[in-house]
Design a protein around this motif. Structure first.
Motif, PDB file in Angstrom:
ATOM      1  N   HIS A 179      19.015 -60.354  -1.905  1.00  0.00           N
ATOM      2  CA  HIS A 179      17.840 -60.065  -2.173  1.00  0.00           C
ATOM      3  C   HIS A 179      17.372 -59.825  -3.686  1.00  0.00           C
ATOM      4  N   GLN A 180      18.262 -60.266  -4.642  1.00  0.00           N
ATOM      5  CA  GLN A 180      18.174 -60.375  -5.752  1.00  0.00           C
ATOM      6  C   GLN A 180      17.967 -58.921  -6.543  1.00  0.00           C
ATOM      7  N   ARG A 181      18.920 -57.871  -5.770  1.00  0.00           N
ATOM      8  CA  ARG A 181      18.756 -56.765  -6.388  1.00  0.00           C
ATOM      9  C   ARG A 181      20.591 -56.162  -6.749  1.00  0.00           C
ATOM     10  N   PHE A 182      21.267 -57.152  -7.430  1.00  0.00           N
ATOM     11  CA  PHE A 182      22.534 -56.664  -7.518  1.00  0.00           C
ATOM     12  C   PHE A 182      22.739 -56.116  -8.944  1.00  0.00           C
ATOM     13  N   GLN A 183      21.587 -56.045  -9.679  1.00  0.00           N
ATOM     14  CA  GLN A 183      21.782 -55.368 -10.907  1.00  0.00           C
ATOM     15  C   GLN A 183      22.053 -53.895 -10.985  1.00  0.00           C
TER      16      GLN A 183
ATOM     17  N   LEU B 170      17.539 -50.738 -21.735  1.00  0.00           N
ATOM     18  CA  LEU B 170      17.708 -51.835 -21.956  1.00  0.00           C
ATOM     19  C   LEU B 170      17.936 -52.438 -20.688  1.00  0.00           C
ATOM     20  N   TRP B 171      18.667 -52.007 -19.798  1.00  0.00           N
ATOM     21  CA  TRP B 171      18.470 -52.545 -18.052  1.00  0.00           C
ATOM     22  C   TRP B 171      17.433 -52.604 -17.638  1.00  0.00           C
ATOM     23  N   ASN B 172      16.628 -51.498 -17.828  1.00  0.00           N
ATOM     24  CA  ASN B 172      15.399 -51.479 -17.189  1.00  0.00           C
ATOM     25  C   ASN B 172      14.411 -52.539 -17.606  1.00  0.00           C
ATOM     26  N   ILE B 173      14.410 -52.857 -19.008  1.00  0.00           N
ATOM     27  CA  ILE B 173      13.535 -53.960 -19.423  1.00  0.00           C
ATOM     28  C   ILE B 173      13.994 -55.168 -18.921  1.00  0.00           C
ATOM     29  N   GLY B 174      15.347 -55.469 -18.754  1.00  0.00           N
ATOM     30  CA  GLY B 174      15.882 -56.682 -18.217  1.00  0.00           C
ATOM     31  C   GLY B 174      16.497 -57.295 -19.523  1.00  0.00           C
ATOM     32  N   ALA B 175      16.866 -56.649 -20.589  1.00  0.00           N
ATOM     33  CA  ALA B 175      17.648 -56.882 -21.952  1.00  0.00           C
ATOM     34  C   ALA B 175      18.942 -56.923 -21.608  1.00  0.00           C
ATOM     35  N   ILE B 176      19.928 -57.513 -22.420  1.00  0.00           N
ATOM     36  CA  ILE B 176      21.566 -57.470 -22.323  1.00  0.00           C
ATOM     37  C   ILE B 176      21.866 -56.794 -23.259  1.00  0.00           C
TER      38      ILE B 176
ATOM     39  N   SER C 196       5.232 -37.880 -23.252  1.00  0.00           N
ATOM     40  CA  SER C 196       5.273 -39.199 -23.780  1.00  0.00           C
ATOM     41  C   SER C 196       5.151 -40.309 -22.462  1.00  0.00           C
ATOM     42  N   PRO C 197       4.608 -41.465 -23.066  1.00  0.00           N
ATOM     43  CA  PRO C 197       4.341 -42.571 -21.835  1.00  0.00           C
ATOM     44  C   PRO C 197       5.601 -43.135 -21.385  1.00  0.00           C
ATOM     45  N   LYS C 198       5.629 -43.569 -20.292  1.00  0.00           N
ATOM     46  CA  LYS C 198       6.699 -44.229 -19.630  1.00  0.00           C
ATOM     47  C   LYS C 198       6.572 -45.795 -19.409  1.00  0.00           C
ATOM     48  N   PHE C 199       7.690 -46.479 -19.198  1.00  0.00           N
ATOM     49  CA  PHE C 199       7.349 -47.881 -18.896  1.00  0.00           C
ATOM     50  C   PHE C 199       8.528 -48.170 -18.031  1.00  0.00           C
ATOM     51  N   LEU C 200       8.070 -48.940 -16.666  1.00  0.00           N
ATOM     52  CA  LEU C 200       9.055 -49.123 -15.686  1.00  0.00           C
ATOM     53  C   LEU C 200       8.698 -50.927 -15.590  1.00  0.00           C
ATOM     54  N   GLN C 201       9.647 -51.526 -15.760  1.00  0.00           N
ATOM     55  CA  GLN C 201       9.729 -53.173 -16.136  1.00  0.00           C
ATOM     56  C   GLN C 201       9.325 -53.675 -14.455  1.00  0.00           C
ATOM     57  N   ASP C 202       8.705 -54.829 -14.788  1.00  0.00           N
ATOM     58  CA  ASP C 202       8.081 -55.598 -13.476  1.00  0.00           C
ATOM     59  C   ASP C 202       9.462 -56.081 -12.853  1.00  0.00           C
ATOM     60  N   VAL C 203       9.743 -55.918 -11.452  1.00  0.00           N
ATOM     61  CA  VAL C 203      10.921 -56.395 -11.029  1.00  0.00           C
ATOM     62  C   VAL C 203      11.161 -57.805 -11.130  1.00  0.00           C
ATOM     63  N   ALA C 204       9.903 -58.818 -11.009  1.00  0.00           N
ATOM     64  CA  ALA C 204       9.984 -60.221 -11.094  1.00  0.00           C
ATOM     65  C   ALA C 204      10.728 -60.603 -12.706  1.00  0.00           C
ATOM     66  N   LEU C 205      10.292 -59.719 -13.380  1.00  0.00           N
ATOM     67  CA  LEU C 205      10.880 -59.819 -14.747  1.00  0.00           C
ATOM     68  C   LEU C 205      12.158 -59.374 -15.257  1.00  0.00           C
TER      69      LEU C 205
ATOM     70  N   SER D   2      14.486 -58.903 -12.768  1.00  0.00           N
ATOM     71  CA  SER D   2      15.502 -59.820 -11.700  1.00  0.00           C
ATOM     72  C   SER D   2      14.678 -61.269 -11.382  1.00  0.00           C
ATOM     73  N   PRO D   3      14.908 -61.927 -12.401  1.00  0.00           N
ATOM     74  CA  PRO D   3      14.285 -63.403 -12.120  1.00  0.00           C
ATOM     75  C   PRO D   3      15.131 -64.124 -11.052  1.00  0.00           C
ATOM     76  N   SER D   4      14.790 -65.054 -10.457  1.00  0.00           N
ATOM     77  CA  SER D   4      15.484 -65.772  -9.414  1.00  0.00           C
ATOM     78  C   SER D   4      16.701 -66.745 -10.006  1.00  0.00           C
ATOM     79  N   THR D   5      16.334 -66.912 -11.346  1.00  0.00           N
ATOM     80  CA  THR D   5      17.318 -67.643 -11.932  1.00  0.00           C
ATOM     81  C   THR D   5      18.506 -66.965 -12.536  1.00  0.00           C
ATOM     82  N   LEU D   6      18.484 -65.572 -12.144  1.00  0.00           N
ATOM     83  CA  LEU D   6      19.536 -64.531 -12.565  1.00  0.00           C
ATOM     84  C   LEU D   6      20.722 -64.695 -11.581  1.00  0.00           C
TER      85      LEU D   6
END
Length: 670
Positions: free
Chosen positions: A72-76, A156-162, A230-239, A241-245
């Motif tokens: 289900h692409q939730r391995f991160q 960085l993991w939340n954003i989807g960066a490495i 302070s404002p928060k940011f939660l990354q979009d799941v599709a960004l 955890s893309p299907s190509t990952l």
């Protein structure tokens, strides 16, 4: 033939499963009387079924769960972290004894899982909207041990960066190479780690003009992310955890220098960060109420993966020291109320040679885990510091798997792999020790069919780990980013049958009759002299055991001597502050020689020795032997060093110019 072999394997597996199923009954049997208890103890002594029963069910449940999440692409790891926040929101997540102005003074900071999560989301907002960091980018972190390291990492993991964990001591060409090889877009720089970056900045800007150097204003940044408004940011799941990952894509990059050349960027896959670290945390008995103290640098895999990731996977708390200090180690352990500590062998020696601390008897630590704790001080370390369990493991930054032990009492001292019959049977299909060439123990032995053979019990062999898809090795062993040659050098093919592939550890281990494995040497640490193989590790152990208070550290390597075959043993000696001996005391060296003569074969006796004030260590506190493998005899590069040599094989004397000329010409025999 095939049916017969298959039948034998199935029967062996059924017998082992039967033993595993019997364990609960045997445990119940302990309540039925002395005879039943004796039977349970006897079976456990032979098969170590209790340990297997503890490990196997967790593993058998964790793997399908991970496979489901991967489907289900939730391995991160981010999703595992979020789960712990939901489950253990009010539990401690991070504890940090922040050093104050005077040495030995600390202010303990604590963050729960919920607090950590919210701080990470606020920091994510800054990184995303102000620093322009986006999903899929590689971002380098040049940060010392402190909560900010973990905040940046998980943001960085939340954003989807490495995240790419830079060694904050790296400078010049190695630093530029580390940034370049990972195609880093942004470097986040902690003020405490800024100096090497500043000294290399002109070179970075010249060679990598598109790379942004972000010097963090730490106090201001901390104030903003700790502010609940302070404002928060939660990354979009599709960004995120893309299907190509894939689950063997890089979760982070950790640099390993090995023994030569520029740093290599080892890929830490999501699979290793999640399932590998979860299993490791379970084996080391890390629980929701555990606090694991580490003084290892977080940019190394020991603290990052086997510390932070392993601890968070169990809902435990990480306590970190800004940097290792033998004098304040136990004070920080006490202040953070830690239940576990991480070590490397050299740290254990430093602590044993340190003056008595009032805190070493006040702490709550029950488990010490790490690698490199030598058998000769194993029990002494545990006894002095009141440690119940030693969790020695074998692992390397790039290795796809690790081995563990959870050692109590007196059985298995020094082992780095200790399981029962069932798990040993399962692991025999995934880990092995292969026989080495009798004439060159840096080369694996191949028989007449060109295949390898399993090393006999008690004989050192290189540890190999199976690559399950030989045509797609990156699914098991991801190797080094952008370094195909180095990656391929770690893969051995056609091992037990044509077409198979195994990861090469580059380390020699040996098995005993109980199925326990023991680390012997780095393959490069074993050298050949007098047509015999010499274990540097064994020689070091024997020198240290001559007088436990004489030395703080010992390094043994092989030296290439002109006009001589092989390498002569060379011992570098660092005296302890407790030592009753003085540098240059030849009587002391010859007393040690008498002791070593009864412990080592003649060819293994050190031919050359020298004293140093401090033996060189890596940033992870391991002895840096590569610095000693080339010496300018007879008096060193500066011409003022004193070396000692084993003259006539009978006694140590100071090496003179005349002696060196005789050695090179063959007049004096080594």
């Amino acid at each position: 033939m095939t049916v017969s072999v298959t039948g034998q394997v199935v029967w062996r597996l059924l017998r082992l499963l039967l033993k595993l199923v019997l364990v609960p009954l045997l445990l119940i049997g302990r309540l039925l009387g002395p005879a039943a208890r004796r039977l349970v103890d006897k079976l456990d002594e032979k098969y170590r079924v209790k340990e297997d029963w503890y490990i196997a069910p967790y593993f058998l449940a964790a793997v399908p769960k991970y496979a489901w999440n991967a489907y289900h692409q939730r391995f991160q790891y981010w999703y595992l972290f979020e789960k712990q926040v939901r489950k253990h929101g009010n539990s401690l997540c991070i504890t940090y004894p922040r050093p104050l102005g005077r040495k030995g003074q600390f202010e303990v900071e604590r963050f729960t899982y919920q607090e950590t999560y919210e701080v990470v989301l606020r920091l994510s907002h800054i990184l995303y909207f102000e620093y322009g960091i986006r999903e899929g980018e590689c971002v380098a972190m040049d940060v010392t041990n402190k909560p900010m390291f973990i905040f940046l990492w998980f943001a960085l993991w939340n954003i989807g960066a490495i995240p790419s964990f830079l060694n904050y001591n790296s400078i010049g060409t190695p630093l530029v190479h580390s940034i370049k090889i990972a195609n880093v877009k942004t470097v986040l720089i902690d003020p405490q780690a800024a100096k090497p970056i500043q000294q290399t900045q002109a070179e970075i800007e010249r060679e990598l003009p598109d790379c942004k150097l972000r010097y963090l204003a730490e106090n201001e940044l901390l104030a903003r992310i700790l502010d609940t408004n302070s404002p928060k940011f939660l990354q979009d799941v599709a960004l995120r955890s893309p299907s190509t990952l894939s689950d063997f894509s890089p979760a982070c990059l950790i640099y390993t220098s090995g023994t030569t050349g520029l740093p290599k960027s080892a890929i830490m896959s999501w699979r290793k960060a999640v399932i590998g670290c979860s299993l490791f945390g379970h084996v080391l008995r890390i629980k929701n109420n555990s606090i694991v103290f580490t003084a290892m640098p977080l940019y190394h895999s020991t603290a990052a993966l086997l510390g932070v990731c392993a601890v968070f996977s169990q809902g435990g708390c990480v306590a970190m020291s800004n940097k290792f200090s033998a004098s304040t180690f136990w004070e920080q352990v006490y202040l953070t109320e830690s239940t576990h500590i991480q070590y490397v062998g050299e740290i254990c020696r430093y602590l044993l040679h340190s003056p008595l601390s009032e805190y070493e008897s006040k702490h709550k630590v029950k488990v010490a885990y790490g690698n490199g704790l030598r058998a000769d001080i194993w029990q002494e370390f545990r006894s002095r510091f009141n440690i119940e369990v030693i969790g020695e493991f074998y692992a390397s930054t790039e290795a796809p798997f690790a081995t563990t032990t959870f050692q109590r009492g007196s059985f298995g001292i020094g082992a780095c792999r200790s399981y029962g019959t069932f798990i040993n049977f399962i692991l025999s299909y995934q880990q092995t020790l292969v026989k080495m060439d009798p004439e060159d123990d840096s080369t694996v032995y191949r028989n007449d069919k060109g295949l390898c053979e399993v090393a006999p019990v008690g004989e050192p062999g290189e540890m190999l780990m199976r690559i399950f898809m030989p045509r797609k090795p990156e699914a098991t062993f991801q190797g080094y980013l952008g370094n195909k040659k180095a990656t391929e050098s770690k893969v051995l093919r056609d091992v037990f049958r044509k077409g198979d592939a195994w990861y090469r550890s580059g380390d020699l281990l040996k098995a005993d009759s109980h199925g326990l494995w023991y680390f012997v040497d780095r393959m490069g640490d074993t050298f050949r002299w007098k047509s015999e193989n010499v274990s540097a590790n064994e020689v070091e152990d024997q020198i240290m055991s001559f007088d436990n208070q004489a030395f703080s550290a010992v390094a043994v390597v092989g030296l290439k001597i002109p006009n001589h075959e092989g390498r002569a043993g060379f011992a570098v000696l660092e005296l302890s502050h407790k030592s009753k001996y003085m540098e240059g005391n030849v009587d002391f060296l010859n007393d040690m020689l008498k002791y070593l003569t009864g412990k080592l074969p003649k060819y293994a006796l050190p031919v050359f020795l020298k004293f140093v004030d401090v033996i060189d260590h890596t940033d992870n506190h391991k002895i840096s032997k590569k610095n000693y493998r080339n010496q300018n005899l007879p008096h060193g590069r500066a011409g003022n060093e004193i070396f000692y040599w084993l003259k006539g094989g009978k006694s140590y004397v100071a090496l003179t110019n005349a002696d060196w000329n005789d050695i090179q010409s063959g007049v004096a025999r080594l």
